[in-house]
Design an enzyme around this catalytic site. Structure first.
Site, PDB file in Angstrom:
ATOM      1  N   GLN A  48       8.229   2.470   4.423  1.00  0.00           N
ATOM      2  CA  GLN A  48       6.775   2.515   4.328  1.00  0.00           C
ATOM      3  C   GLN A  48       6.305   1.565   3.225  1.00  0.00           C
ATOM      4  OE1 GLN A  48       5.030   6.417   4.186  1.00  0.00           O
ATOM      5  NE2 GLN A  48       2.967   5.592   4.128  1.00  0.00           N
ATOM      6  N   PHE A  49       6.020   0.333   3.603  1.00  0.00           N
ATOM      7  CA  PHE A  49       5.601  -0.672   2.627  1.00  0.00           C
ATOM      8  C   PHE A  49       4.274  -0.317   1.972  1.00  0.00           C
ATOM      9  CE2 PHE A  49       3.111  -2.179   6.159  1.00  0.00           C
ATOM     10  CZ  PHE A  49       2.006  -2.808   5.585  1.00  0.00           C
ATOM     11  N   THR A  50       3.488   0.553   2.607  1.00  0.00           N
ATOM     12  CA  THR A  50       2.184   0.902   2.046  1.00  0.00           C
ATOM     13  C   THR A  50       2.298   1.689   0.741  1.00  0.00           C
ATOM     14  OG1 THR A  50       1.999   2.891   3.413  1.00  0.00           O
ATOM     15  CG2 THR A  50       1.059   0.852   4.301  1.00  0.00           C
TER      16      THR A  50
END
Length: 149
Positions: free
Chosen positions: A78-80
């Site tokens: 999850q790069f967010t």
């Protein structure tokens, strides 16, 4: 590197309406990989993760680890987790590692966890995923390499 660890009674991840991975009791771990992260950083967070004692013992104290309760891991990239919301209303993700490097480290994390925990499931890097979970507690821990190293 950032791990958001949620203690769950169950969790699953779906891609295109198909279950890609699921676990019963254990941890759902959202994994964010930042610019400059490497295997040494990953190893330190993995060690903390697999030894995290947040399951209740017979006296109701959070004193048991995954291995003590036969728990599994569901690992989801999850790069967010590297959203920078300091300016304006549209997050910037410049602190997140480039996709090819992040995927390489995500795969490394999955492999290393499989060496330590019998049940390790995963999402699919870069895919549009739907996560279903029963948060136990709720109990959520954030591990950030900036706080550990």
């Amino acid at each position: 590197m950032r791990f958001v660890i949620q203690r769950v009674g169950r969790a699953s991840v779906r891609i295109d309406h198909e279950v890609k991975g699921s676990i019963e009791k254990g941890f759902l771990v959202l994994i964010g990989i930042g610019v400059g992260d490497d295997e040494q950083v990953a190893d330190k967070l993995i060690k903390k993760l697999v030894n995290m004692r947040i399951f209740e013992d017979g006296e109701g104290k959070t004193n048991l680890a995954l291995s003590d309760v036969g728990g599994g891991l569901l690992l989801v990239s999850q790069f967010t987790l590297y959203a920078d919301c300091r300016k304006g209303n549209r997050p910037s993700f410049t602190g997140a590692a480039k996709p090819d490097e992040a995927e390489r480290l995500y795969d490394y994390i999955v492999q290393k966890c499989r060496e330590k925990i019998p049940v390790v499931e995963q999402g699919e890097f870069g895919a549009d995923m739907k996560i279903d979970l029963l948060n136990d507690g709720p109990f959520t821990i954030i591990l950030d390499s900036e706080d550990i190293l």
